[in-house]
Design an enzyme around this catalytic site. Structure first.
Site, mmCIF file in Angstrom:
data_model
loop_
_atom_site.group_PDB
_atom_site.id
_atom_site.type_symbol
_atom_site.label_atom_id
_atom_site.label_comp_id
_atom_site.label_asym_id
_atom_site.label_seq_id
_atom_site.Cartn_x
_atom_site.Cartn_y
_atom_site.Cartn_z
ATOM 1 N N CYS A 41 2.423 12.948 5.045
ATOM 2 C CA CYS A 41 1.923 14.277 5.384
ATOM 3 C C CYS A 41 2.129 14.525 6.881
ATOM 4 O O CYS A 41 2.483 13.614 7.638
ATOM 5 C CB CYS A 41 0.454 14.413 4.998
ATOM 6 S SG CYS A 41 -0.687 13.473 6.047
ATOM 7 N N GLU A 48 -0.783 5.664 4.940
ATOM 8 C CA GLU A 48 -0.116 5.352 6.203
ATOM 9 C C GLU A 48 -1.127 5.108 7.317
ATOM 10 O O GLU A 48 -0.968 4.179 8.114
ATOM 11 C CB GLU A 48 0.823 6.504 6.604
ATOM 12 C CG GLU A 48 1.906 6.799 5.604
ATOM 13 C CD GLU A 48 1.524 7.841 4.547
ATOM 14 O OE1 GLU A 48 2.430 8.525 4.053
ATOM 15 O OE2 GLU A 48 0.323 7.970 4.219
ATOM 16 N N CYS A 104 0.097 12.206 9.150
ATOM 17 C CA CYS A 104 0.597 10.831 9.158
ATOM 18 C C CYS A 104 1.918 10.725 9.905
ATOM 19 O O CYS A 104 2.187 9.714 10.557
ATOM 20 C CB CYS A 104 0.727 10.297 7.736
ATOM 21 S SG CYS A 104 -0.891 9.887 7.031
ATOM 22 N N ASN A 142 -4.317 4.970 -0.046
ATOM 23 C CA ASN A 142 -5.182 6.126 0.115
ATOM 24 C C ASN A 142 -6.556 5.852 -0.490
ATOM 25 O O ASN A 142 -6.691 5.116 -1.461
ATOM 26 C CB ASN A 142 -4.548 7.407 -0.454
ATOM 27 C CG ASN A 142 -4.203 7.360 -1.923
ATOM 28 O OD1 ASN A 142 -3.749 6.347 -2.442
ATOM 29 N ND2 ASN A 142 -4.405 8.472 -2.612
ATOM 30 N N CYS A 156 -5.414 8.496 4.316
ATOM 31 C CA CYS A 156 -4.055 8.336 3.793
ATOM 32 C C CYS A 156 -3.626 6.878 3.881
ATOM 33 O O CYS A 156 -4.116 6.120 4.725
ATOM 34 C CB CYS A 156 -3.080 9.191 4.589
ATOM 35 S SG CYS A 156 -3.326 10.970 4.417
ATOM 36 N N GLU A 162 -9.931 8.180 -1.407
ATOM 37 C CA GLU A 162 -10.559 9.500 -1.513
ATOM 38 C C GLU A 162 -12.077 9.353 -1.563
ATOM 39 O O GLU A 162 -12.598 8.246 -1.687
ATOM 40 C CB GLU A 162 -10.065 10.202 -2.782
ATOM 41 C CG GLU A 162 -8.567 10.436 -2.785
ATOM 42 C CD GLU A 162 -8.048 11.032 -4.082
ATOM 43 O OE1 GLU A 162 -6.869 11.406 -4.102
ATOM 44 O OE2 GLU A 162 -8.805 11.112 -5.075
#
Length: 134
Positions: free
Chosen positions: A87, A56, A90, A43, A54, A45
């Site tokens: 999530c 994935e 994903c 990930n 993310c 940010e």
């Protein structure tokens, strides 16, 4: 075919490289392709939190950039005591490149915590078949 131990180690290694200064929740993902290659992502940010990438999605992008287009298995490594499942977005991204019986392993630092099929995480999903069967 990549072993589950190899996928776990790849997810653990890439998780350490995650950029998560806002949530402080690092995630790593490792995808196995049919030819045995492993693709990883973490990930990332940014200050416009929660806009980010993310793990994935990063692994899927690496897979596509590497010339593969199918996921045979995936490990998602998170922190904390709770399961770190993909999530919703994903799950749909994984669906694009995986079959309903594809294994998604959720891990913590100590190892694999639980394994699911994509169908279990995203039942009755909308995918590529919905668009080609018109």
């Amino acid at each position: 075919m990549a072993s589950l131990d190899t996928l776990f180690e790849a997810a653990k290694t890439i998780q350490a490289k995650a950029y998560a200064p806002y949530s402080r929740f690092k995630v790593g993902a490792a995808i196995a392709a049919p030819d045995g290659r492993i693709f990883t992502g973490c990930n990332v940010e940014n200050a416009a939190y929660p806009v980010g990438a993310c793990a994935e999605g990063g692994a899927i992008s690496a897979m596509i950039a590497g010339g593969a287009n199918r996921i045979t298995e995936i490990v998602v490594m998170g922190e904390g005591d709770l399961l770190c499942t993909p999530c919703g977005g994903c799950r749909q991204r994984i669906r694009e490149f995986a079959s309903p019986d594809t294994k998604i392993h959720v891990a913590g630092p100590e190892g694999i915590r639980k394994s699911f099929t994509l169908e279990e995480l995203l039942p009755f999903s909308f995918g590529p078949d919905n668009l080609t069967d018109r």
